[in-house]
Design an enzyme around this catalytic site. Structure first.
Site, PDB file in Angstrom:
ATOM      1  N   PRO A 132       1.118  -1.124   0.203  1.00  0.00           N
ATOM      2  CA  PRO A 132       0.187   0.191  -0.218  1.00  0.00           C
ATOM      3  C   PRO A 132       0.993   1.476   0.258  1.00  0.00           C
ATOM      4  O   PRO A 132       1.380   1.260   0.988  1.00  0.00           O
ATOM      5  CB  PRO A 132      -0.874  -0.040   1.161  1.00  0.00           C
ATOM      6  CG  PRO A 132      -0.644  -1.431   1.087  1.00  0.00           C
ATOM      7  CD  PRO A 132       0.314  -2.477   1.420  1.00  0.00           C
ATOM      8  N   GLU A 133       0.362   2.465  -0.493  1.00  0.00           N
ATOM      9  CA  GLU A 133       1.451   3.481  -1.064  1.00  0.00           C
ATOM     10  C   GLU A 133       0.416   4.425  -0.622  1.00  0.00           C
ATOM     11  O   GLU A 133      -1.019   4.575   0.009  1.00  0.00           O
ATOM     12  CB  GLU A 133       1.881   3.802  -2.395  1.00  0.00           C
ATOM     13  CG  GLU A 133       2.523   3.233  -1.987  1.00  0.00           C
ATOM     14  CD  GLU A 133       3.726   3.023  -3.536  1.00  0.00           C
ATOM     15  OE1 GLU A 133       4.104   4.113  -4.137  1.00  0.00           O
ATOM     16  OE2 GLU A 133       4.064   2.210  -4.319  1.00  0.00           O
TER      17      GLU A 133
ATOM     18  N   ARG B 288      15.335  -2.357  -3.801  1.00  0.00           N
ATOM     19  CA  ARG B 288      14.257  -2.250  -4.305  1.00  0.00           C
ATOM     20  C   ARG B 288      14.140  -2.283  -5.812  1.00  0.00           C
ATOM     21  O   ARG B 288      14.777  -1.649  -6.743  1.00  0.00           O
ATOM     22  CB  ARG B 288      13.324  -0.407  -4.176  1.00  0.00           C
ATOM     23  CG  ARG B 288      13.113  -0.186  -2.662  1.00  0.00           C
ATOM     24  CD  ARG B 288      12.739   1.194  -2.491  1.00  0.00           C
ATOM     25  NE  ARG B 288      12.149   1.673  -1.776  1.00  0.00           N
ATOM     26  CZ  ARG B 288      11.567   1.670  -0.643  1.00  0.00           C
ATOM     27  NH1 ARG B 288      10.169   0.626  -1.443  1.00  0.00           N
ATOM     28  NH2 ARG B 288      11.573   2.224   0.052  1.00  0.00           N
TER      29      ARG B 288
ATOM     30  N   LYS C 133       1.646   7.582   4.702  1.00  0.00           N
ATOM     31  CA  LYS C 133       1.266   6.090   5.398  1.00  0.00           C
ATOM     32  C   LYS C 133       0.754   5.832   6.012  1.00  0.00           C
ATOM     33  O   LYS C 133      -0.194   4.458   6.088  1.00  0.00           O
ATOM     34  CB  LYS C 133       2.174   4.716   4.219  1.00  0.00           C
ATOM     35  CG  LYS C 133       2.994   4.846   2.989  1.00  0.00           C
ATOM     36  CD  LYS C 133       4.221   3.701   2.856  1.00  0.00           C
ATOM     37  CE  LYS C 133       4.518   3.846   1.316  1.00  0.00           C
ATOM     38  NZ  LYS C 133       6.123   3.549   1.447  1.00  0.00           N
TER      39      LYS C 133
ATOM     40  N   HIS D 190      -7.440 -13.888   7.248  1.00  0.00           N
ATOM     41  CA  HIS D 190      -5.965 -12.561   7.942  1.00  0.00           C
ATOM     42  C   HIS D 190      -7.535 -11.781   8.246  1.00  0.00           C
ATOM     43  O   HIS D 190      -6.164 -10.418   8.560  1.00  0.00           O
ATOM     44  CB  HIS D 190      -5.398 -12.161   6.987  1.00  0.00           C
ATOM     45  CG  HIS D 190      -4.845 -13.348   6.170  1.00  0.00           C
ATOM     46  ND1 HIS D 190      -3.891 -14.054   6.774  1.00  0.00           N
ATOM     47  CD2 HIS D 190      -5.209 -13.702   4.746  1.00  0.00           C
ATOM     48  CE1 HIS D 190      -3.671 -15.421   5.811  1.00  0.00           C
ATOM     49  NE2 HIS D 190      -4.519 -15.825   5.102  1.00  0.00           N
TER      50      HIS D 190
ATOM     51  N   ARG E 149      19.204  16.458   0.348  1.00  0.00           N
ATOM     52  CA  ARG E 149      19.487  15.131   0.535  1.00  0.00           C
ATOM     53  C   ARG E 149      20.439  14.925  -0.595  1.00  0.00           C
ATOM     54  O   ARG E 149      21.071  15.558  -1.349  1.00  0.00           O
ATOM     55  CB  ARG E 149      17.875  14.582   0.021  1.00  0.00           C
ATOM     56  CG  ARG E 149      16.733  14.675   0.915  1.00  0.00           C
ATOM     57  CD  ARG E 149      17.602  13.641   2.225  1.00  0.00           C
ATOM     58  NE  ARG E 149      17.849  12.473   2.540  1.00  0.00           N
ATOM     59  CZ  ARG E 149      17.935  11.801   3.051  1.00  0.00           C
ATOM     60  NH1 ARG E 149      17.557  11.829   4.506  1.00  0.00           N
ATOM     61  NH2 ARG E 149      17.571  10.082   3.429  1.00  0.00           N
TER      62      ARG E 149
ATOM     63  N   ARG F   2       0.792 -10.273   6.430  1.00  0.00           N
ATOM     64  CA  ARG F   2       1.792 -10.819   6.161  1.00  0.00           C
ATOM     65  C   ARG F   2       2.229 -10.048   7.471  1.00  0.00           C
ATOM     66  O   ARG F   2       3.105 -10.330   8.531  1.00  0.00           O
ATOM     67  CB  ARG F   2       2.781 -10.140   5.434  1.00  0.00           C
ATOM     68  CG  ARG F   2       2.505 -11.543   4.042  1.00  0.00           C
ATOM     69  CD  ARG F   2       3.435 -10.688   3.717  1.00  0.00           C
ATOM     70  NE  ARG F   2       4.461 -10.732   3.451  1.00  0.00           N
ATOM     71  CZ  ARG F   2       6.063 -10.791   3.143  1.00  0.00           C
ATOM     72  NH1 ARG F   2       6.012  -9.521   1.623  1.00  0.00           N
ATOM     73  NH2 ARG F   2       7.824 -10.959   2.898  1.00  0.00           N
TER      74      ARG F   2
END
Length: 261
Positions: A2-3, A249, A59, A92, A151, A111
């Site tokens: 999920p984003e 990723r 999120k 679940h 950054r 999970r």
């Protein structure tokens, strides 16, 4: 995983299913999804309370009650499901919130990589979110450019770092960079002012479309719609897409649309 668009969808599920309804009962079927709180304390804190307007930051989802706040993070497989108390249980379904009017809100997660926290006050909420950067959907351009230019490292890594900007994940970052014609391994601090403006503009456009769809949509005209093809090709120019791993990723980009330098 999920984003931001998925979690915004879960926020809407929570609002439509539970806003204004009293929490009649909390059933924890798997305490492994609870963090910093046990079953008894969660029930004592929430039963009899009424869900208010939920909020999202990146999120993370904040389920307000006018007292304690239920804080949710969905990890890779979590979701919220709205149903009724007599609906069949699924394997679940980890936590059930029985609400007034016979509705039931379910936290479902295969999970169990994240889960639920209980924030007793705003200082608890601030503590849980203290490492989160500004929300990707609401950050203004000046702040976005400021945090990005500070950054070191690759652009893809910076975009998916939740302390830089909260809410972007793997699919969104690749889609946004493809639209902005920037390579994922471009230095975050090496962007020109025009690069930063274009990146912010494409992030906003991609997020608006994705929130409307409730996910990062695998449309034929999107990079996302082709990244899992056996021999993926760019939907814009037809060149073969490249794959690599960046910060652990899977990363996909077009060498023609996103050239080096």
């Amino acid at each position: 995983m999920p984003e931001l668009p998925d979690v915004e969808g879960f926020r809407q599920v929570l609002e439509s299913c539970a806003k204004g309804r009293v929490i009649r009962r909390v059933d924890v079927r798997d305490p492994g999804v609870l963090h910093g709180v046990d079953t008894r304390r969660l029930r004592d804190a929430l039963e009899g309370r009424r869900f208010g307007t939920p909020e999202r930051h990146g999120k993370w989802l904040l389920a307000r009650t006018g007292g304690p706040t239920l804080v949710l993070h969905f990890g890779m497989t979590g979701r919220l499901v709205c149903g009724h108390v007599d609906d069949p249980l699924e394997t679940h379904d980890r936590v059930l919130f029985t609400l007034g009017g016979g509705r039931q809100l379910r936290f479902r997660d295969q999970r169990k990589l994240q889960g639920l926290w209980l924030a007793h006050d705003e200082s608890d909420v601030d503590r849980l979110l203290r490492r989160q950067g500004p929300d990707a959907l609401t950050v203004d351009r000046a702040e976005f450019e400021e945090v990005l230019s500070s950054r070191r490292g690759h652009l893809k890594t910076a975009l998916t770092d939740q302390s830089v900007v909260a809410g972007l994940g793997n699919l969104l970052a690749d889609e946004i960079l493809w639209r902005a014609r920037l390579r994922p391994d471009h230095g975050a601090r090496d962007l020109t002012p025009e690069d930063r403006r274009r990146l912010y503009r494409e992030m906003r456009r991609t997020l608006r479309s994705s929130v409307t769809a409730g996910c990062v949509p695998p449309r034929d005209s999107w990079l996302t719609g082709h990244r899992d093809d056996r021999a993926p090709r760019c939907p814009r120019c037809g060149a073969g897409l490249r794959r690599a791993r960046m910060a652990g990723r899977g990363t996909v980009w077009c060498p023609r649309c996103q050239p080096d330098g």
